[in-house]
Design an enzyme around this catalytic site. Structure first.
Site, PDB file in Angstrom:
ATOM      1  N   VAL A   7       0.837  -1.189   0.000  1.00  0.00           N
ATOM      2  CA  VAL A   7       0.000   0.000   0.000  1.00  0.00           C
ATOM      3  C   VAL A   7       0.874   1.241   0.000  1.00  0.00           C
ATOM      4  O   VAL A   7       1.834   1.340   0.766  1.00  0.00           O
ATOM      5  CB  VAL A   7      -0.922   0.027   1.244  1.00  0.00           C
ATOM      6  CG1 VAL A   7      -1.780   1.274   1.255  1.00  0.00           C
ATOM      7  CG2 VAL A   7      -1.793  -1.202   1.290  1.00  0.00           C
ATOM      8  N   CYS A   8       0.535   2.168  -0.888  1.00  0.00           N
ATOM      9  CA  CYS A   8       1.185   3.481  -0.868  1.00  0.00           C
ATOM     10  C   CYS A   8       0.095   4.527  -0.991  1.00  0.00           C
ATOM     11  O   CYS A   8      -1.091   4.201  -0.943  1.00  0.00           O
ATOM     12  CB  CYS A   8       2.250   3.610  -1.959  1.00  0.00           C
ATOM     13  SG  CYS A   8       1.622   3.705  -3.635  1.00  0.00           S
ATOM     14  N   ALA A   9       0.469   5.759  -1.168  1.00  0.00           N
ATOM     15  CA  ALA A   9      -0.511   6.836  -1.206  1.00  0.00           C
ATOM     16  C   ALA A   9      -1.547   6.616  -2.314  1.00  0.00           C
ATOM     17  O   ALA A   9      -2.742   6.720  -2.074  1.00  0.00           O
ATOM     18  CB  ALA A   9       0.190   8.175  -1.364  1.00  0.00           C
ATOM     19  N   GLY A  11      -0.961   3.955  -4.950  1.00  0.00           N
ATOM     20  CA  GLY A  11      -0.801   2.633  -5.546  1.00  0.00           C
ATOM     21  C   GLY A  11       0.061   2.627  -6.801  1.00  0.00           C
ATOM     22  O   GLY A  11       0.314   1.586  -7.381  1.00  0.00           O
ATOM     23  N   GLN A  57       6.187   6.477   2.275  1.00  0.00           N
ATOM     24  CA  GLN A  57       5.468   7.740   2.290  1.00  0.00           C
ATOM     25  C   GLN A  57       4.202   7.702   3.154  1.00  0.00           C
ATOM     26  O   GLN A  57       3.659   8.739   3.499  1.00  0.00           O
ATOM     27  CB  GLN A  57       5.158   8.209   0.861  1.00  0.00           C
ATOM     28  CG  GLN A  57       4.121   7.390   0.125  1.00  0.00           C
ATOM     29  CD  GLN A  57       4.670   6.194  -0.604  1.00  0.00           C
ATOM     30  OE1 GLN A  57       5.584   5.523  -0.143  1.00  0.00           O
ATOM     31  NE2 GLN A  57       4.112   5.886  -1.764  1.00  0.00           N
TER      32      GLN A  57
END
Length: 103
Positions: A7-9, A11, A57
């Site tokens: 998972v990131c801000a 994707g 992040q």
């Protein structure tokens, strides 16, 4: 089969990392499914996941995601090493994920 959720801000950046991790998984000859998504879509994929890895992040979300998805009854939740993430080192991130799953 092991399922890894990244998972990131949004994707996007983790999608590139997924490809590198899939290449590393092929070399290990293990059946591993890796999915990347943005934070808003975690619940669509979390039920199949064996581990949840966060992009650096969104490291600040580790505590809330651990409370929601981790703990004694849940899955491991951790942050991808910043250097491994930045260099898109799929092998190291895959090894980290597998280590968390196998604990």
């Amino acid at each position: 089969m092991k399922n890894i959720l990244l998972v990131c801000a949004a994707g996007m950046s983790t999608s590139m990392l997924v490809r590198k991790m899939e290449q590393a998984a092929e070399e290990k000859d293990e059946e591993i499914k890796i999915k990347a998504t943005g934070g808003g879509d975690i619940k669509k994929y979390i039920d199949d996941a064996n581990v949840l890895l966060l992009g650096p992040q969104i490291a600040y979300k580790k505590e809330s995601y651990t409370k929601e998805f981790g703990g004694p009854e849940g899955i491991p939740v951790d942050i991808i090493n910043m250097v491994d993430y930045g260099t898109m080192n799929g092998k190291k991130v895959l090894d980290f994920a597998l280590e968390l799953i196998n604990k």
